[in-house]
Scaffold this active site. Structure first.
Site, PDB file in Angstrom:
ATOM      1  N   ARG A 236      44.311  70.610  -1.819  1.00 35.90           N
ATOM      2  CA  ARG A 236      45.089  70.179  -0.707  1.00 35.90           C
ATOM      3  C   ARG A 236      45.129  70.966   1.115  1.00 35.90           C
ATOM      4  O   ARG A 236      44.113  71.114   0.513  1.00 35.90           O
ATOM      5  CB  ARG A 236      47.058  70.752  -1.204  1.00 35.90           C
ATOM      6  N   GLU A 265      50.778  66.329   6.783  1.00 38.15           N
ATOM      7  CA  GLU A 265      50.439  65.451   6.842  1.00 38.15           C
ATOM      8  C   GLU A 265      51.643  64.102   6.105  1.00 38.15           C
ATOM      9  O   GLU A 265      52.648  64.863   5.811  1.00 38.15           O
ATOM     10  CB  GLU A 265      49.461  65.438   5.366  1.00 38.15           C
ATOM     11  N   HIS A 284      44.775  60.736   2.806  1.00 39.32           N
ATOM     12  CA  HIS A 284      44.258  61.151   1.247  1.00 39.32           C
ATOM     13  C   HIS A 284      44.210  59.991   0.368  1.00 39.32           C
ATOM     14  O   HIS A 284      44.637  59.331  -0.324  1.00 39.32           O
ATOM     15  CB  HIS A 284      46.299  61.316   1.435  1.00 39.32           C
TER      16      HIS A 284
END
Length: 321
Positions: A236, A265, A284
Site C-alpha cells: 500500500r 493514489e 495499482h
C-alpha cells in the site's frame, strides 16, 4: 415470498472485468445451489434483506442496515480495511477475504520489476526511442539479496519465484518464529530489521497497511539501505513515506523504485515521482489477472458449501470473528 438465494453477488466488479463473470464462475461450482446477481442498487437493497451469504467488493453501511439475515460476507478483495468491520463484528457476521488469489500474478509483477532494474531494460527502452546504439552496463540477479516485507500469500509467491535465480532471501513478518519460504525470517523490531534493510539489493514490500507498517520505509530506512538497492512496492502507498522517497531518489540514497501503489493514489499529474527516469509506476495494476474471478470463486464456492452444511463451520480465509 421468494426464497433467498444461497449466494448473493453484489453488483460492483473489479479490474474492469464484468461482475457477471464472477457470478457465472460461482454458479459453475455450485450447480445445485442458487446464485443471484443483484445488478442494480435497488436490486441489492431488495435482495440483501433476507440473504444469509453475500459476496462482493464493498459493503456499505446502508446495505448493512438492510441486511437483517446476514451471516457471512465473502469480501472479494484480499484487504478488508474498507469494510465496516466493527459493525460486522457487532452483528456476529463472519467475514472472509480473497487472500491467495493474487499470489501468482503479483509474484510475476515483482519478478518483472526486479529483472527490469537488474538488466536495466528501462535504459535500453529509452535508447531505443532515441535510436541510440550505445552500450550500457547492467547488473546480475544471481548472488543478490532480496528482502521481502510481508510473508503472506503474496510474499510467499515472490519468494518461490525468486528461488531458481540463486538469490538470498530475507523475510520480514510479525511472527518470525513461524518461519517461511525465505532463507532467513526476522521481525519488524530491532537490529535484525535494520540489518535486513542494509543487506537488500531489492526491497519488496508485500505487507498489509497497519499501524506498524504505516510509514515503515522513511528517511531512516532509506539512509540504511545500500545506494544500489531498488524498492519494489506492491503493498500500500502509505507503507512508504512519499516525501522521504522523493528525497532519497534525488539524493541517490537508492538506485530506483518500482511503485504499483503510491501515496497519494492516484498519483497527481504534477507529482515529481512521474519525472524520475529510475522510477517505474504502474496504476495499482499488479493485482490484475484474467484468472481473478476463477480463483476467487473456488474459495467462495467452497465456503458456501461449508456454510450450507454447518453455519458454525470454520471458513477458508476467515478474518472475522
Amino acid at each position: 415470498m421468494s426464497t433467498p438465494p444461497d449466494v448473493l453477488v453484489l453488483r460492483t466488479g473489479t479490474h474492469g472485468m464484468p461482475v457477471e463473470q464472477y457470478a457465472a464462475a460461482i454458479r459453475e461450482r455450485l450447480p445445485d445451489r442458487s446464485v443471484e446477481l443483484a445488478r442494480t442498487p435497488a436490486a441489492e437493497r431488495e435482495a440483501i434483506a433476507d440473504a444469509r451469504f453475500v459476496t462482493g467488493m464493498t459493503f456499505g453501511e446502508e446495505l448493512l442496515e438492510a441486511a437483517a439475515e446476514l451471516e457471512v460476507f465473502a469480501c472479494a478483495y484480499a484487504g478488508t480495511g474498507h469494510l465496516p468491520l466493527d459493525r460486522l463484528e457487532e452483528r456476529g457476521v463472519a467475514v472472509t477475504n480473497a487472500s491467495g488469489v493474487h499470489g501468482p500474478n503479483i509474484g510475476e509483477h515483482v519478478l518483472g520489476a526486479i529483472l527490469r532494474f537488474t538488466r536495466r531494460f528501462h535504459v535500453g527502452a529509452r535508447q531505443q526511442r532515441n535510436r541510440e546504439w550505445r552500450h550500457y552496463q547492467a547488473h546480475e540477479l544471481q548472488g543478490s539479496t532480496v528482502t521481502i516485507v510481508g510473508l503472506g500469500a503474496i510474499g510467499e509467491a515472490v519468494a518461490e519465484r525468486l528461488e531458481p535465480f540463486g538469490v538470498e532471501t530475507i523475510g520480514v513478518r510479525y511472527s518470525p518464529e513461524k518461519g517461511g519460504p525465505t532463507d532467513e525470517v526476522v521481525g519488524f523490531e530491532g537490529e535484525a530489521f535494520h540489518d535486513a534493510l542494509s543487506r537488500a539489493d531489492y526491497l519488496v514490500l508485500a505487507c498489509p497497511l497497519t499501524e506498524t507498517t504505516r510509514g515503515l520505509i522513511d528517511e531512516a530506512a532509506f539512509v540504511t539501505m545500500d545506494p544500489d538497492a531498488v524498492l519494489v512496492n506492491v503493498a500500500r502507498g502509505p507503507v512508504v513515506d512519499t516525501d522521504d522517497l522523493v528525497s532519497a531518489l534525488r539524493s541517490g540514497w537508492i538506485r530506483g523504485a518500482s511503485l504499483d501503489v503510491t501515496d497519494p493514489e492516484p498519483l497527481p499529474e504534477e507529482h515529481p515521482l512521474w519525472n524520475f527516469g529510475n522510477v517505474q509506476i504502474t496504476p495499482h495494476n499488479a493485482g490484475h489477472t484474467p484468472a481473478y474471478y476463477e480463483r476467487l470463486a473456488d474459495i467462495v464456492a467452497e465456503n458456501a458449501r461449508r456454510f450450507d452444511e454447518d453455519p458454525d463451520a470454520e471458513l477458508e480465509n476467515q478474518v472475522l470473528p
